[in-house]
Design a protein around this motif. Structure first.
Motif, short mmCIF file in Angstrom:
data_model
loop_
_atom_site.label_atom_id
_atom_site.label_comp_id
_atom_site.label_asym_id
_atom_site.label_seq_id
_atom_site.Cartn_x
_atom_site.Cartn_y
_atom_site.Cartn_z
N TYR A 2 0.83 -1.19 0.00
CA TYR A 2 0.00 0.00 0.00
C TYR A 2 0.87 1.24 0.00
CZ TYR A 2 -3.49 3.39 1.53
OH TYR A 2 -4.33 4.45 1.61
N GLU A 4 0.23 5.41 -0.68
CA GLU A 4 -0.88 6.31 -0.98
C GLU A 4 -0.60 7.16 -2.20
OE1 GLU A 4 -1.74 9.05 2.13
OE2 GLU A 4 0.27 9.91 2.16
N HIS A 104 -8.68 12.03 10.96
CA HIS A 104 -8.60 11.20 12.17
C HIS A 104 -9.21 11.93 13.36
CE1 HIS A 104 -4.84 9.28 10.15
NE2 HIS A 104 -5.97 8.86 9.62
N SER A 265 1.37 4.67 6.27
CA SER A 265 0.68 5.83 5.72
C SER A 265 0.80 7.03 6.66
CB SER A 265 -0.78 5.49 5.43
OG SER A 265 -1.46 6.63 4.98
N CYS A 271 -3.69 5.29 11.52
CA CYS A 271 -4.45 4.72 10.39
C CYS A 271 -4.38 3.21 10.36
CB CYS A 271 -3.96 5.31 9.07
SG CYS A 271 -2.40 4.64 8.50
N GLY A 272 -3.36 2.60 10.94
CA GLY A 272 -3.29 1.14 10.98
C GLY A 272 -2.64 0.49 9.77
N GLU A 275 0.54 -1.97 10.06
CA GLU A 275 0.43 -3.15 10.92
C GLU A 275 1.25 -4.35 10.43
OE1 GLU A 275 -3.63 -4.38 11.60
OE2 GLU A 275 -3.01 -6.48 11.64
N GLN A 277 2.53 -8.49 11.74
CA GLN A 277 2.29 -9.56 12.71
C GLN A 277 3.57 -9.81 13.52
OE1 GLN A 277 -0.72 -11.41 12.82
NE2 GLN A 277 -1.54 -10.00 11.28
N PHE A 289 -4.79 3.24 17.58
CA PHE A 289 -5.56 2.52 16.57
C PHE A 289 -6.15 1.21 17.12
CE2 PHE A 289 -5.70 -0.71 13.20
CZ PHE A 289 -6.63 -0.13 12.36
N PHE A 290 -5.31 0.37 17.70
CA PHE A 290 -5.80 -0.92 18.19
C PHE A 290 -6.68 -0.73 19.42
CE2 PHE A 290 -1.73 -2.86 16.36
CZ PHE A 290 -2.39 -3.38 15.26
N SER A 291 -7.65 -1.65 19.58
CA SER A 291 -8.44 -1.69 20.79
C SER A 291 -7.57 -2.27 21.92
CB SER A 291 -9.69 -2.55 20.58
OG SER A 291 -9.28 -3.89 20.38
N GLN A 294 -6.99 -5.90 21.40
CA GLN A 294 -6.01 -6.18 20.35
C GLN A 294 -4.59 -5.93 20.85
OE1 GLN A 294 -7.80 -3.56 17.45
NE2 GLN A 294 -8.46 -5.28 16.18
N ARG A 300 0.14 -8.06 17.11
CA ARG A 300 0.26 -7.14 15.98
C ARG A 300 0.88 -5.82 16.46
NH1 ARG A 300 -5.52 -6.53 13.75
NH2 ARG A 300 -6.43 -7.78 15.40
N ARG B 192 -10.40 2.88 7.99
CA ARG B 192 -9.11 3.51 7.66
C ARG B 192 -8.99 3.79 6.15
NH1 ARG B 192 -4.95 -1.62 8.01
NH2 ARG B 192 -5.89 -1.96 10.04
N ASN B 197 -7.51 6.65 -2.60
CA ASN B 197 -6.93 5.30 -2.57
C ASN B 197 -8.06 4.26 -2.48
OD1 ASN B 197 -3.79 5.78 -2.18
ND2 ASN B 197 -4.89 7.27 -0.93
#
Lengths: 317, 318
Positions: A2, A4, A104, A265, A271-272, A275, A277, A289-291, A294, A300, B192, B197
């Motif tokens: 990804y 942008e 955000h 990004s 924005c996550g 991420e 693993q 971002f994460f709860s 999570q 992660r 997100r 995009n």
């Protein structure tokens, strides 16, 4: 991977807002209209200067005026190159790439009343938010702290446009935003905090103590909350490669420097996108971002802000 | 009715030899929210008939979505005019727009963003010019809601029922969706999503019959065909239904446009491609009951498998 898309723009005008803050008007290189944006939105700016300087700035112009964007940049005392470049190198006519607008820090939809608490350059995201509420006819107030009247960005603008909705607090006049004002908002009010870390955390804590539901408390940090004591650590990749992450470096920066095409990004843990693993090791999460669940699963990591508590993290990449 | 005869343009959905639910979205190479296929005129006639006669089941919206609806009008018209300049054009003089649909020979002047410009809402207007179903998800207070939509060709769901619902509630009936944590991950993915995009994905199911408008409200009319499938008629009667779904962040409202372009292909056309036949046979044989149940295939899966096996064995390419 990804990556942008960006929009080529040029600097159309530069205005000195005050001693520390400059306003920049950006327009599309192709003279096309720019995308509209929502209240609270920001862009990433990409400047090639030896290294690639990527910075996030709130859009301070009218969200429906797409002929140009405006941002306000404060010269940071601890600039790592971004604000210094904007203040010392950027000239009218210079070109750069910007991201599409992102948000955000959106306005609450269900709020009955909106109250903005700003300190210093923290005023910037509130300008487009107030514009949006004003055009909708929704009710809002602004509490705005600044060192002095002279250092107070958008002072004249606010007086002209929202004459009945602001309260200024100048510390040279011994005026301070006091959290007791939080007690005076009617039920259904949403509060928004933007400014230095201590300003945000003090007000947030007070709001929670007073019983504000977390969903009614909104914050925007220009820089992610930093660990007090940054420690170096190592990561191991799937193919066995070892990457050292220095004390003053993010995991993402270390991966990119090593030529690894890690996704990213926003770079502020929001924005996550970045991420990855984690197979082994204990993560120190610094993202928003994460709860909680999570984060506790320890599986992660957002490489742009988070680090390792253990000496080594093993990544599934 | 045979919707697609051109195999090359069919959005074949399968990879590998098994299928499970996943977020199989990929970044779009060409950022287009709508496409015009050879079935354009036929599908527009069907869509307009449905919109005119079954407005409640085909169009729903909440009052706060008007700004987002205008964003969709702008995105769709800009994409049509840029990608298909011989078929569509737009002239913009400030907020005075003239949209020209040269295929249907219809010209529409309107004031962009103006109230009561059309006899109907902006989303309803533009949906009469595209084959896609158009869904508007609004992101508000940290969640995603289906707040407006034009839906003529649903794969067995109801827009009227889902209006105003949160993403997770809408997808709650999918078996394993919550248990596997997919609901959280896909919701986070969507929230997100960034302007500029866009992403796309394909979704598939099987159906007995060739109706595009398989709404929940009309299940009584098309659902019973499932009982009539035999290995003899499966090739003609059973169709693979593929939805090409596209996701665009709308920057002004921070909403999300979700477009669905539905393609139908009969099994006899599908199996004329030997590789597809083999791969689809493998996938369908292995498909676990919770997926066949939810996709509505269980009643006739065995008949379809017998049909596919015979095709494989005979080695015949129809």
């Amino acid at each position: 991977m990804y990556k942008e898309k960006t929009i080529p723009v040029y600097v159309k005008a530069i205005e000195q807002e005050n001693e520390f803050i400059r306003r920049f008007t950006l327009a599309s290189v192709n003279e096309e209209l720019l995308p509209k944006f929502s209240g609270g939105a920001h862009i990433s700016t990409y400047i090639e200067h030896g290294e690639l300087l990527v910075r996030q700035y709130s859009l301070t112009s009218n969200p429906d005026d797409t002929k140009h964007y405006q941002i306000a940049v404060r010269l940071s005392d601890t600039s790592r190159g971004g604000s210094r470049y904007w203040h010392e190198k950027m000239k009218v006519g210079d070109q750069l790439q910007i991201s599409y607008p992102k948000n955000h820090f959106p306005l609450s939809f269900k709020a009955k009343h909106h109250v903005f608490y700003a300190a210093g350059i923290g005023i910037t995201p509130f300008l487009s938010m107030m514009n949006e509420l004003h055009s909708r006819g929704s009710s809002f107030e602004l509490y705005y702290a600044s060192k002095t009247e002279e250092a107070c960005a958008f002072y004249d603008f606010l007086q002209e446009h929202y004459p009945n909705q602001y309260r200024f607090y100048f510390s040279n006049k011994r005026e301070r935003i006091n959290s007791s004002s939080l007690e005076e908002h009617p039920i259904g009010t949403h509060v928004y905090f933007c400014g230095p870390e201590s300003f945000i955390s003090d007000l947030t804590e007070s709001a929670y103590q007073l019983g504000y539901p977390p969903s009614a408390v909104h914050t925007e940090r220009f820089t992610p909350p930093q660990p007090k004591d940054m420690q170096p650590f190592n990561v191991q990749l799937k193919d066995g490669t070892l990457v050292e992450v220095a004390r003053d470096q993010t995991l993402l920066e270390a991966l990119l420097n090593k030529g690894i095409k890690a996704p990213y990004s926003c770079r502020v843990g929001r924005c996550g996108t970045c991420e990855l693993q984690v197979v082994e090791g204990e993560i120190a999460h610094y993202d928003s971002f994460f709860s909680e669940d999570q984060k506790q699963s320890q599986s992660r990591i957002l490489t742009c802000v988070s680090r390792s508590k253990s000496a080594m993290l093993v990544l599934d990449v | 009715m045979k919707w697609i005869n051109n195999l090359e343009s069919f959005p074949y959905p399968f990879k590998g030899s098994t299928y499970r639910y996943s977020n199989n979205s990929i970044p779009m190479k060409t950022p287009l929210c709508v496409e015009v296929t050879p079935d354009y005129i036929e599908e527009m006639q069907l869509k307009r008939t449905l919109l005119n006669h079954h407005a409640e089941r085909c169009y729903q919206s909440l009052p706060h979505t008007i700004t987002g609806q205008w964003e969709i009008v702008e995105l769709v018209i800009d994409h049509l005019a840029a990608q298909y300049p011989d078929q569509f054009s737009v002239e913009k003089k400030g907020s005075k727009w003239t949209f020209n649909n040269k295929i249907l020979e219809e010209k529409q002047e309107f004031t962009f963003g103006g109230e009561s410009t059309f006899p109907e809402e902006p989303l309803a207007f533009i949906s009469r010019h595209v084959q896609e179903d158009l869904i508007l998800m609004m992101q508000r207070d940290g969640d995603l809601y289906l707040d407006a939509g034009q839906l003529c060709f649903p794969a067995n769901w109801s827009l009227a029922f889902n209006l105003g619902m949160k993403f997770k509630c809408i997808h709650h009936p999918i078996p394993g969706f919550k248990e596997e944590g997919l609901d959280d991950r896909i919701l986070q993915f969507l929230m997100r999503l960034e302007a500029g995009n866009p992403w796309e994905r394909k979704n598939w199911s099987l159906m007995a019959g060739d109706r595009l408008d398989t709404s929940l409200e009309t299940f009584d009319q098309w659902g019973k065909l499932r009982k009539q499938v035999t290995k003899e008629n499966a090739g003609e009667l059973v169709h693979i239904r593929v939805e090409v779904q596209k996701l665009f962040r709308l920057p002004r409202t921070n909403g999300i446009l979700f477009t669905i372009n539905t393609h139908l292909l009969s099994l006899e056309n599908l199996v004329s491609n030997r590789e597809w036949l083999k791969q689809f046979h493998d996938i369908l044989s292995e498909l676990p009951p919770h997926i066949t149940d939810y996709k509505g295939i269980s009643l006739y899966k065995n008949e379809v498998l017998k049909y596919l096996s015979e095709k494989l064995e005979s080695g015949k390419v129809v």
